[in-house]
Write a protein that holds these residues in place. Structure first.
Motif, short mmCIF file in Angstrom:
data_model
loop_
_atom_site.label_atom_id
_atom_site.label_comp_id
_atom_site.label_asym_id
_atom_site.label_seq_id
_atom_site.Cartn_x
_atom_site.Cartn_y
_atom_site.Cartn_z
N LEU A 144 3.43 -2.85 10.49
CA LEU A 144 4.18 -3.07 9.26
C LEU A 144 3.25 -3.45 8.13
CD1 LEU A 144 6.79 -3.33 7.65
CD2 LEU A 144 7.02 -5.67 8.53
N CYS A 145 2.29 -4.33 8.42
CA CYS A 145 1.33 -4.75 7.41
C CYS A 145 0.59 -3.54 6.83
CB CYS A 145 0.34 -5.73 8.02
SG CYS A 145 -0.93 -6.31 6.88
N ASP A 146 0.12 -2.66 7.70
CA ASP A 146 -0.62 -1.49 7.23
C ASP A 146 0.28 -0.54 6.45
OD1 ASP A 146 -2.84 -2.51 8.43
OD2 ASP A 146 -3.20 -0.79 9.75
N ARG A 147 1.51 -0.39 6.90
CA ARG A 147 2.43 0.49 6.17
C ARG A 147 2.66 -0.02 4.76
NH1 ARG A 147 8.14 2.75 8.73
NH2 ARG A 147 8.56 4.27 7.07
N LEU A 148 2.83 -1.31 4.61
CA LEU A 148 3.04 -1.90 3.29
C LEU A 148 1.80 -1.82 2.42
CD1 LEU A 148 5.09 -5.00 4.47
CD2 LEU A 148 5.98 -3.15 3.04
N LEU A 149 0.64 -2.07 3.01
CA LEU A 149 -0.59 -2.08 2.22
C LEU A 149 -1.03 -0.68 1.81
CD1 LEU A 149 -2.64 -4.93 3.92
CD2 LEU A 149 -1.20 -5.03 1.87
N ARG A 151 -3.49 3.81 9.23
CA ARG A 151 -2.52 2.79 9.61
C ARG A 151 -2.53 2.56 11.12
NH1 ARG A 151 2.78 4.86 6.35
NH2 ARG A 151 3.19 5.60 8.47
N ARG A 152 -2.37 1.30 11.50
CA ARG A 152 -2.21 0.98 12.91
C ARG A 152 -0.81 1.34 13.36
NH1 ARG A 152 -4.25 -5.12 12.21
NH2 ARG A 152 -3.21 -4.73 10.21
N GLY A 153 -0.68 1.83 14.58
CA GLY A 153 0.61 2.30 15.07
C GLY A 153 1.41 1.21 15.75
N ARG A 177 -7.28 -7.28 5.31
CA ARG A 177 -6.88 -5.91 5.66
C ARG A 177 -6.73 -5.04 4.42
NH1 ARG A 177 -7.77 -1.85 8.81
NH2 ARG A 177 -5.93 -0.56 9.27
N LEU A 178 -6.22 -5.61 3.34
CA LEU A 178 -6.13 -4.87 2.09
C LEU A 178 -7.52 -4.45 1.63
CD1 LEU A 178 -4.47 -3.76 -0.27
CD2 LEU A 178 -4.57 -6.02 -1.32
N GLY A 179 -8.48 -5.34 1.78
CA GLY A 179 -9.85 -5.01 1.41
C GLY A 179 -10.40 -3.87 2.23
N GLU A 180 -10.13 -3.88 3.53
CA GLU A 180 -10.60 -2.80 4.40
C GLU A 180 -9.99 -1.46 4.01
OE1 GLU A 180 -10.98 -5.69 8.37
OE2 GLU A 180 -9.45 -4.12 8.28
N LEU A 181 -8.69 -1.46 3.79
CA LEU A 181 -8.03 -0.22 3.41
C LEU A 181 -8.44 0.24 2.02
CD1 LEU A 181 -4.46 -1.00 4.82
CD2 LEU A 181 -6.08 0.70 5.71
N ALA A 182 -8.73 -0.70 1.14
CA ALA A 182 -9.18 -0.35 -0.21
C ALA A 182 -10.54 0.35 -0.17
CB ALA A 182 -9.25 -1.59 -1.09
N GLU A 183 -11.40 -0.03 0.77
CA GLU A 183 -12.68 0.66 0.92
C GLU A 183 -12.46 2.11 1.33
OE1 GLU A 183 -15.59 -0.36 0.11
OE2 GLU A 183 -15.13 -2.45 -0.32
#
Length: 206
Positions: free
Chosen positions: A117-122, A108-110, A184-190
């Motif tokens: 917030l986007c990263d926390r949710l995803l 997650r980005r700080g 971003r969801l795709g990146e985190l899903a990888e």
């Protein structure tokens, strides 16, 4: 041809890149007490995470309302899991560190802006997505083992996890308009796929 309930995402819950590698269900059933204890703790952590988001973003009315509802649902699930454990004469075992969640949270980005917030949710969405898959797998395995009541409970519970996945993705889109949520969801899903492929099978939900 079976028509899928439109409220339930596809079997990989949209964003998931890979399925759980074969064999997890056998490990989960072999020590069901440990698996259910871990599941109870996962529900506890999900409720706390929802309340933490609510506390961090009190001015976001839609997010606050949805996190309050999610926390209530997760606490109810915790109570239900504990009830099934008590019926078997099982006590709750100690919580253990969740390497899966920890690895995703590390991505997650700080800060306090939209990106954070986007990263926390995803990340929360991906955890819910994997929970849906694992609970569904456990429910099917329990059905094959003749544990019909517990199987029905887990299959039904999986529906709720799928809904929570969608809540977090939708919130990311509505609350973070400056972010490319799909990318971003795709990146985190990888990252999630790499983590789930590398972790050994254990009697736990993640």
């Amino acid at each position: 041809m079976t028509t899928r309930d439109p409220l339930i995402p596809d079997e990989r819950v949209d964003a998931l890149r890979i399925a759980t590698p074969p064999g997890w269900e056998a490990v989960a059933l072999a020590d069901l007490h440990a698996t259910m204890s871990d599941h109870a703790h996962a529900e506890k952590k999900a409720a706390l995470a929802g309340l933490s988001l609510l506390n961090a973003e009190p001015e976001r009315d839609d997010l606050v309302a949805r996190m309050a509802k999610l926390a209530r649902e997760e606490i109810r699930h915790l109570d239900q899991v504990l009830g099934h454990m008590r019926a078997r004469g099982w006590s709750l075992r100690p919580d253990r560190a969740d390497r899966f969640a920890r690895a995703l949270i590390a991505e997650r980005r700080g800060g306090r802006g939209e990106a954070a917030l986007c990263d926390r949710l995803l990340v929360a969405a991906l955890i819910e997505a994997r929970s849906w898959e694992r609970l569904n797998l456990l429910g099917m395995a329990l059905a094959e083992a003749g544990e019909d009541e517990l199987a029905a409970f887990y299959v039904e519970l999986a529906r709720s996890e799928a809904g929570h996945y969608r809540v977090f993705v939708d919130l990311a889109a509505s609350e973070c308009p400056g972010e490319d949520v799909a990318a971003r969801l795709g990146e985190l899903a990888e990252v999630e796929a790499a983590v789930i492929a590398a972790l050994p099978h254990e009697p736990r939900i993640h």
